[in-house]
Design a protein around this motif. Sequence first.
Motif, PDB file in Angstrom:
ATOM      1  N   GLY A 206       0.685  -1.186   0.183  1.00 52.00           N
ATOM      2  CA  GLY A 206       0.062  -0.099   0.023  1.00 52.00           C
ATOM      3  C   GLY A 206       0.844   1.335   0.054  1.00 52.00           C
ATOM      4  N   ILE A 207       2.003   1.239   0.830  1.00 53.51           N
ATOM      5  CA  ILE A 207       2.886   2.510   0.901  1.00 53.51           C
ATOM      6  C   ILE A 207       3.404   2.604  -0.530  1.00 53.51           C
ATOM      7  N   GLN A 208       3.746   1.542  -1.030  1.00 52.60           N
ATOM      8  CA  GLN A 208       4.572   1.760  -2.490  1.00 52.60           C
ATOM      9  C   GLN A 208       3.582   2.309  -3.263  1.00 52.60           C
ATOM     10  N   GLU A 209       2.167   1.909  -3.521  1.00 50.10           N
ATOM     11  CA  GLU A 209       1.347   2.251  -4.302  1.00 50.10           C
ATOM     12  C   GLU A 209       0.825   3.810  -4.162  1.00 50.10           C
ATOM     13  N   LEU A 210       0.622   4.174  -2.959  1.00 54.41           N
ATOM     14  CA  LEU A 210       0.392   5.470  -2.700  1.00 54.41           C
ATOM     15  C   LEU A 210       1.400   6.452  -2.751  1.00 54.41           C
ATOM     16  N   CYS A 211       2.735   6.079  -2.614  1.00 52.23           N
ATOM     17  CA  CYS A 211       3.772   6.736  -2.807  1.00 52.23           C
ATOM     18  C   CYS A 211       4.174   7.130  -4.322  1.00 52.23           C
ATOM     19  N   ARG A 212       3.799   6.167  -5.043  1.00 56.63           N
ATOM     20  CA  ARG A 212       4.059   6.230  -6.655  1.00 56.63           C
ATOM     21  C   ARG A 212       2.993   7.120  -7.030  1.00 56.63           C
ATOM     22  N   ALA A 213       1.745   6.942  -6.558  1.00 52.50           N
ATOM     23  CA  ALA A 213       0.711   7.894  -7.130  1.00 52.50           C
ATOM     24  C   ALA A 213       0.728   9.272  -6.864  1.00 52.50           C
ATOM     25  N   THR A 214       1.340   9.579  -5.650  1.00 52.97           N
ATOM     26  CA  THR A 214       1.565  10.859  -5.305  1.00 52.97           C
ATOM     27  C   THR A 214       2.902  11.323  -5.605  1.00 52.97           C
ATOM     28  N   ASN A 215       3.656  10.827  -6.130  1.00 55.65           N
ATOM     29  CA  ASN A 215       5.323  11.182  -6.198  1.00 55.65           C
ATOM     30  C   ASN A 215       6.014  11.558  -5.008  1.00 55.65           C
ATOM     31  N   ARG A 216       5.605  10.857  -3.809  1.00 50.63           N
ATOM     32  CA  ARG A 216       6.242  10.847  -2.696  1.00 50.63           C
ATOM     33  C   ARG A 216       7.275   9.843  -2.365  1.00 50.63           C
ATOM     34  N   THR A 217       8.057  10.047  -1.532  1.00 50.37           N
ATOM     35  CA  THR A 217       8.652   8.883  -0.910  1.00 50.37           C
ATOM     36  C   THR A 217       8.305   8.569   0.560  1.00 50.37           C
ATOM     37  N   PRO A 218       8.409   7.353   1.273  1.00 53.29           N
ATOM     38  CA  PRO A 218       8.089   7.243   2.874  1.00 53.29           C
ATOM     39  C   PRO A 218       8.857   8.226   3.531  1.00 53.29           C
ATOM     40  N   GLU A 219      10.016   8.625   3.055  1.00 57.20           N
ATOM     41  CA  GLU A 219      10.858   9.697   4.046  1.00 57.20           C
ATOM     42  C   GLU A 219      10.176  10.730   4.073  1.00 57.20           C
ATOM     43  N   ASN A 220       9.245  11.342   3.225  1.00 57.49           N
ATOM     44  CA  ASN A 220       8.822  12.753   3.456  1.00 57.49           C
ATOM     45  C   ASN A 220       7.497  12.596   3.732  1.00 57.49           C
ATOM     46  N   VAL A 221       6.871  11.485   4.400  1.00 56.82           N
ATOM     47  CA  VAL A 221       5.403  11.464   4.813  1.00 56.82           C
ATOM     48  C   VAL A 221       5.444  11.927   6.324  1.00 56.82           C
ATOM     49  N   ASP A 222       4.667  12.991   6.753  1.00 52.68           N
ATOM     50  CA  ASP A 222       4.799  13.425   8.084  1.00 52.68           C
ATOM     51  C   ASP A 222       3.887  12.480   9.048  1.00 52.68           C
ATOM     52  N   PHE A 223       4.299  11.164   9.243  1.00 52.47           N
ATOM     53  CA  PHE A 223       3.478  10.211   9.725  1.00 52.47           C
ATOM     54  C   PHE A 223       3.185  10.570  11.248  1.00 52.47           C
ATOM     55  N   LEU A 224       3.962  11.667  11.930  1.00 55.76           N
ATOM     56  CA  LEU A 224       3.929  12.021  13.213  1.00 55.76           C
ATOM     57  C   LEU A 224       2.823  13.055  13.395  1.00 55.76           C
ATOM     58  N   ALA A 225       2.151  13.468  12.274  1.00 56.26           N
ATOM     59  CA  ALA A 225       1.211  14.647  12.427  1.00 56.26           C
ATOM     60  C   ALA A 225       0.102  14.360  13.350  1.00 56.26           C
ATOM     61  N   ALA A 226      -0.268  15.412  14.118  1.00 55.18           N
ATOM     62  CA  ALA A 226      -1.331  15.404  15.108  1.00 55.18           C
ATOM     63  C   ALA A 226      -2.519  14.665  14.354  1.00 55.18           C
ATOM     64  N   ASP A 227      -3.012  15.159  13.320  1.00 53.33           N
ATOM     65  CA  ASP A 227      -4.162  14.429  12.459  1.00 53.33           C
ATOM     66  C   ASP A 227      -4.342  12.849  12.497  1.00 53.33           C
ATOM     67  N   VAL A 228      -2.701  12.518  12.193  1.00 54.40           N
ATOM     68  CA  VAL A 228      -2.596  11.075  12.033  1.00 54.40           C
ATOM     69  C   VAL A 228      -2.670  10.414  13.404  1.00 54.40           C
ATOM     70  N   ILE A 229      -2.125  10.861  14.351  1.00 54.86           N
ATOM     71  CA  ILE A 229      -2.137  10.285  15.677  1.00 54.86           C
ATOM     72  C   ILE A 229      -3.511  10.201  16.328  1.00 54.86           C
ATOM     73  N   SER A 230      -4.424  11.148  15.860  1.00 51.67           N
ATOM     74  CA  SER A 230      -5.626  11.365  16.711  1.00 51.67           C
ATOM     75  C   SER A 230      -6.807  10.276  15.883  1.00 51.67           C
ATOM     76  N   VAL A 231      -6.253   9.761  14.806  1.00 48.38           N
ATOM     77  CA  VAL A 231      -7.006   8.861  14.015  1.00 48.38           C
ATOM     78  C   VAL A 231      -7.145   7.562  14.808  1.00 48.38           C
ATOM     79  N   TYR A 232      -6.056   7.050  15.634  1.00 43.90           N
ATOM     80  CA  TYR A 232      -6.022   5.993  16.466  1.00 43.90           C
ATOM     81  C   TYR A 232      -7.051   5.906  17.567  1.00 43.90           C
ATOM     82  N   THR A 233      -7.217   7.224  17.955  1.00 39.32           N
ATOM     83  CA  THR A 233      -8.390   6.974  19.027  1.00 39.32           C
ATOM     84  C   THR A 233      -9.738   7.704  18.893  1.00 39.32           C
TER      85      THR A 233
END
Length: 494
Positions: A303-330
């Motif tokens: 999933g990471i591979q497909e989405l990074c390619r579709a958005t021209n991103r790399t896993p290294e420049n995804v802000d996975f620690l963003a507050a809105d990402v963390i809040s999704v968990y709870t």
Amino acid sequence: MKDYSFGNFICALRVRRGLSQFQLGTLVGVSNKAVSKWENGASKPQISTCRKLAEVLGVTLDELLSCKYLSSASAGKEVFAMSYDLWKKAHKRLLDIYGPNPPVDMIGRFETEKMLMMGSGLIAHFGYLSTLAEYSRKIGSHISLRGEIGNSFVAWLLGITDVNPMQPHYLCDRCKTVEFCSAGQDGWDLPPKRCACGHMMYPDGHRLPCEKTLMNLSEAPNFDINMPPELLGDSERLLREYFAKDAQVARVHLKNDETPPSRCILLNHDEPLPPAELSWEEYAKRYSNKVHYVFCRSNVEQGIQELCRATNRTPENVDFLAADVISVYTHAEIPECLDFAMKPLQPLLRQIKPNCFSGILKTEGLQHSTGAWEDNQELLWKKGMLPIQDVIAFREDVFDTIANAMVGCQYVGSGLALNIMEQTRKGRYYHKGMPDETKSLLRKMGVPDWYIDAMKKVLYLFPRAHSISYLHSEMILMWFYVHERELFLRAFGE
């Protein structure tokens, strides 16, 4: 009586490496006269020097002392001759990241791991894993290593893992300033901070010990790697190419393996290949002492591979620690299509309500560990007697607690903390009880009674590095769920 066999062997190895006696002496830390005496049989180096000598000459310690190449699927001469170059590469990376004068903590950890790995040949396998990781990034893919390899600082320096095991710290990429932080924090929970030079600093570090992990890997390396299905063939091809002159790579098929990974072992060139299919019992009995590489299909990495390619991103420049990402968990419903990743955590996440990376990580550890939460620490937590950051969720939590208590009592060495961690994480105290002398010692060091009681109820504890690697990949995927919802649902067929 002079021992010419040892001297001749060293001389042959030195010449093969293209080194003069002076150069070899410099690399090992002795004079050229000492090297000359070894080679003419007048003297032999001490065992501590032999370890360094074996590493520089690209052989194992056993081979050096026996004066011959030993038949071993884990030790090929061509690959292991590159070990010195791999150590140079790791050291250069250390200087590139932390500057020409790295903090003593980084240097000490690097040298400790080098000492523990010396003579084992483990660095050669790190070399292959580094090659695989670089290839993965080159083609826009993503892999994650399972198990405890994230405990190794050298593995992180070589790009094998995203898990930096050092103490939590800030790093300025511009001026290379490093600031260490409280031992009670996870580096990825540190708040934003600007360096004195005006540049934003990068937070990192997860407080992971290396000793037990590297000793285990040195005995019989077993590398499990999660990856997109399209990378499976390339991973095995690269493995065969890397060890072509040193070992044959044999694919192993196990009976009743419903979703078989690409499971490979390294064999001597003169060993027979395994049969077309093996039972788990036969596999464990016949090949338990071989080096294993297990390439696992991963929906998360795909999933990471497909989405990074579709958005021209790399896993290294995804802000996975963003507050809105963390809040999704709870605070949000995790989609059903992620039932292979975060979905099983949701009931416990809703109960604990973590609001930071380390809190989510603790929750994941409790989910995978046995006997650590229900009928144990959950009771203390519900009474408000136990903050989630103090919960025993991983084996390293025990190590940290005991090691810190030892410092307060002026105990020296990590052996005691490692031993108590092992006894706890394997459920030995649960099954056999905790010896009175151990309880007395823990109390003397100031370890509270509730902590001792909790250790005695544990049946199994998960490795923290494993969960950090898993959660990192999952949170990258969750970022896409939050910020690229349409592409995300399309990728997972929703």
